[in-house]
Design a protein around this motif. Structure first.
Motif, short mmCIF file in Angstrom:
data_model
loop_
_atom_site.label_atom_id
_atom_site.label_comp_id
_atom_site.label_asym_id
_atom_site.label_seq_id
_atom_site.Cartn_x
_atom_site.Cartn_y
_atom_site.Cartn_z
N ASN A 6 16.14 4.42 -14.91
CA ASN A 6 15.07 5.37 -15.19
C ASN A 6 15.41 6.61 -14.38
OD1 ASN A 6 12.73 6.73 -15.75
ND2 ASN A 6 11.52 5.61 -14.21
N THR A 8 15.69 10.07 -12.70
CA THR A 8 14.79 11.17 -12.38
C THR A 8 15.56 12.22 -11.62
OG1 THR A 8 14.17 10.03 -10.36
CG2 THR A 8 12.71 9.75 -12.23
N ARG A 12 15.81 17.25 -3.06
CA ARG A 12 14.88 17.16 -1.94
C ARG A 12 15.36 17.95 -0.75
NH1 ARG A 12 15.80 11.19 -0.99
NH2 ARG A 12 17.86 11.83 -1.61
N HIS A 13 14.44 18.56 -0.09
CA HIS A 13 14.73 19.24 1.17
C HIS A 13 14.46 18.26 2.29
CE1 HIS A 13 12.83 22.24 4.24
NE2 HIS A 13 13.88 21.64 4.71
N LEU A 14 15.52 17.79 2.92
CA LEU A 14 15.39 16.80 3.97
C LEU A 14 16.02 17.36 5.24
CD1 LEU A 14 16.36 13.80 1.73
CD2 LEU A 14 14.08 14.31 2.60
N ASP A 15 16.40 16.47 6.15
CA ASP A 15 17.11 16.95 7.33
C ASP A 15 18.38 16.14 7.53
OD1 ASP A 15 16.44 14.59 8.73
OD2 ASP A 15 14.56 15.48 9.38
N ASN A 17 19.29 13.81 9.23
CA ASN A 17 19.22 12.35 9.31
C ASN A 17 19.44 11.72 7.93
OD1 ASN A 17 18.33 12.23 12.18
ND2 ASN A 17 16.63 13.40 11.34
N GLY A 48 21.44 16.19 13.14
CA GLY A 48 20.09 15.70 12.83
C GLY A 48 19.07 16.81 12.66
N ARG B 64 19.08 4.83 -1.55
CA ARG B 64 18.03 5.48 -0.77
C ARG B 64 18.14 5.03 0.68
NH1 ARG B 64 17.83 7.58 -4.85
NH2 ARG B 64 16.08 8.08 -6.24
N ASP B 86 7.25 8.84 -9.42
CA ASP B 86 8.51 8.89 -10.15
C ASP B 86 9.68 8.34 -9.33
OD1 ASP B 86 7.21 10.09 -12.28
OD2 ASP B 86 7.60 12.11 -11.52
N THR B 224 7.97 16.95 5.00
CA THR B 224 8.48 18.19 5.58
C THR B 224 7.39 19.15 6.07
OG1 THR B 224 10.56 18.04 4.40
CG2 THR B 224 9.86 20.24 5.04
N GLU B 228 7.19 20.26 10.02
CA GLU B 228 7.41 21.65 10.44
C GLU B 228 6.21 22.21 11.19
OE1 GLU B 228 8.84 23.72 6.97
OE2 GLU B 228 10.85 22.85 7.21
N THR B 246 12.80 15.44 15.24
CA THR B 246 12.08 15.33 13.98
C THR B 246 12.92 14.63 12.93
OG1 THR B 246 12.85 17.49 13.21
CG2 THR B 246 10.77 17.45 14.43
N GLU B 247 12.21 13.98 12.02
CA GLU B 247 12.86 13.40 10.84
C GLU B 247 11.89 13.57 9.68
OE1 GLU B 247 15.63 9.86 10.46
OE2 GLU B 247 13.69 8.92 10.18
N ARG B 248 12.38 14.15 8.61
CA ARG B 248 11.49 14.42 7.48
C ARG B 248 11.97 13.66 6.26
NH1 ARG B 248 12.06 20.58 7.98
NH2 ARG B 248 12.89 20.04 9.99
N PHE B 249 11.03 13.26 5.44
CA PHE B 249 11.47 12.57 4.24
C PHE B 249 11.18 13.33 2.97
CE2 PHE B 249 7.22 11.15 3.79
CZ PHE B 249 6.83 10.40 4.88
N GLY B 250 10.95 14.64 3.09
CA GLY B 250 10.91 15.47 1.90
C GLY B 250 9.60 15.39 1.16
N PRO B 251 9.38 16.34 0.25
CA PRO B 251 8.11 16.42 -0.46
C PRO B 251 7.80 15.17 -1.27
CG PRO B 251 9.45 18.37 -0.88
CD PRO B 251 10.32 17.39 -0.15
N GLU B 254 10.56 10.08 -0.81
CA GLU B 254 11.56 9.03 -0.98
C GLU B 254 12.94 9.58 -0.67
OE1 GLU B 254 11.84 7.10 -4.80
OE2 GLU B 254 12.79 5.40 -3.85
#
Lengths: 98, 254
Positions: A6, A8, A12-15, A17, A48, B64, B86, B224, B228, B246-251, B254
């Motif tokens: 599926n 998609t 994504r805006h991540l960092d 890590n 990081g 992931r 999603d 995020t 921030e 910091t550690e972000r997992f995005g909007p 996932e």
């Protein structure tokens, strides 16, 4: 184990890590504690703390200071292409861990 | 590129391992913890994550990263997975996975967003939603290691039922006055709610957290925008940005 497909969009805006597994796969050392310096603005810090954009075709590691790309990793037909053109300096190893 | 150097000890090579699900536990209506038996697991540090890979019948693979929730002292590796809109991987893990199933996993990964009891404290842990997962590994490690490092945890959740690890956090905080937990609910609050009722802001961090002069180690994990704004507020309160990890997992989360 199998999964039903599926697809998609995955942008994504991540960092930094989030790129840890990918970068360790390439460099074979833990990379989130590696120190990276931006070739454009000179901002330096652990990977990081960088900004990462991940998509199915590749991953871009960006400077936390100016936003310009530092490292680009793309995968094309099984090839992993690593572009370090945004980096002025990159240091990994025991001496970088806090 | 000039000056690239990669000296020092090589990390253990990242190998994909076939893990077996030993238990699946509901944490909230949208969050489950998955305990895994991982053959030859090399051990981990609180805050690290694993990559999970799922492969479809046609060979399409999705990968992931999930934070490890269990402390290093636990022989099993537990990840806590939140359903995301999603999200094909989270949907599969939450709806299909059963004890005895197998999945591919590699790790542990990461070294920046980590804490070991020997590094000391005090600790300020700030999380939004499932951002609490790696911070829970730190809290569990603190207890499992017999550490007396003072900890303050601030957790932002949407509603009361969305609070992850609620009972365990209550129990830990009740058992040890140097482990303090504060909650804020941003979307709705039940009658009689005594916690905060807004998004995390500077005033809340000043009330819950340590004064900058105490030089706490700070870990912030969440979406995020939360990460921030919290990082900026902490800097405004005088905390050294180098001590705020910091550690972000995005909007999408996932």
């Amino acid at each position: 184990m199998t999964m039903h497909r599926n697809v998609t969009v995955d942008d994504r805006h991540l960092d930094g890590n989030a790129a840890a597994g990918l970068l360790q796969e390439i460099f074979e050392v833990e990379m989130t504690t590696a120190l990276v310096v931006c070739a454009r603005c000179g901002t330096g810090g652990p990977i990081g703390t960088t900004v990462v954009y991940a998509s199915p075709i590749g991953t871009v590691v960006g400077c936390a200071g100016c936003g310009r790309w530092l490292i680009r990793v793309t995968r094309v037909r099984g090839w992993c292409c690593v572009d370090l053109g945004g980096v002025a300096d990159l240091r990994a190893g025991d001496d970088t861990t806090a | 590129m000039a000056g690239a150097g990669l000296p020092g000890r090589l990390s253990p090579r990242l190998l994909w391992r076939l893990a077996t699900v030993s238990a699946v536990t509901a944490e909230t209506p949208d969050v489950e913890s998955i305990a895994l038996d991982v053959p030859d697991w090399p051990g981990h540090t609180a805050g690290q994550h694993v990559d999970v890979r799922l492969t479809a019948e046609d060979g399409y693979a999705a990968q992931r990263a999930y934070s490890i929730a269990s402390p290093p002292e636990d022989p099993r590796v537990t990840v806590t997975v939140a359903r995301v809109r999603d999200g094909e991987v989270s949907a599969f893990l939450l709806e299909e996975l059963r004890a005895g199933d197998r999945l591919e996993l590699r790790g542990p990964i990461g070294g920046y967003f980590t804490w070991e009891a020997s590094q000391g404290g005090p600790l300020l842990l700030v999380a939004g939603g499932s951002g609490v997962v790696p911070l829970m590994a730190m809290g569990r490690h603190r207890f499992a290691a017999g550490s007396d490092v003072p900890v303050r945890l601030l957790l932002s959740s949407r509603t009361e039922v969305d609070i992850i690890y609620r009972e365990e956090l209550d129990r830990l905080a009740g058992a040890d006055p140097t482990f303090r937990v504060a909650h804020t609910l941003t979307r709705s609050q039940p009658d009689g709610w005594t916690g905060y009722r807004r998004r995390i802001d500077r005033a809340m961090l000043a009330e819950v957290g340590w004064p900058a002069a105490e030089q706490p180690r700070v870990f912030v994990c969440g979406p995020t925008p939360l990460v921030e704004s919290v990082a900026a507020a902490l800097t405004g309160l005088g905390h050294d940005p180098a001590r705020v990890k910091t550690e972000r997992f995005g909007p999408s989360g996932e």
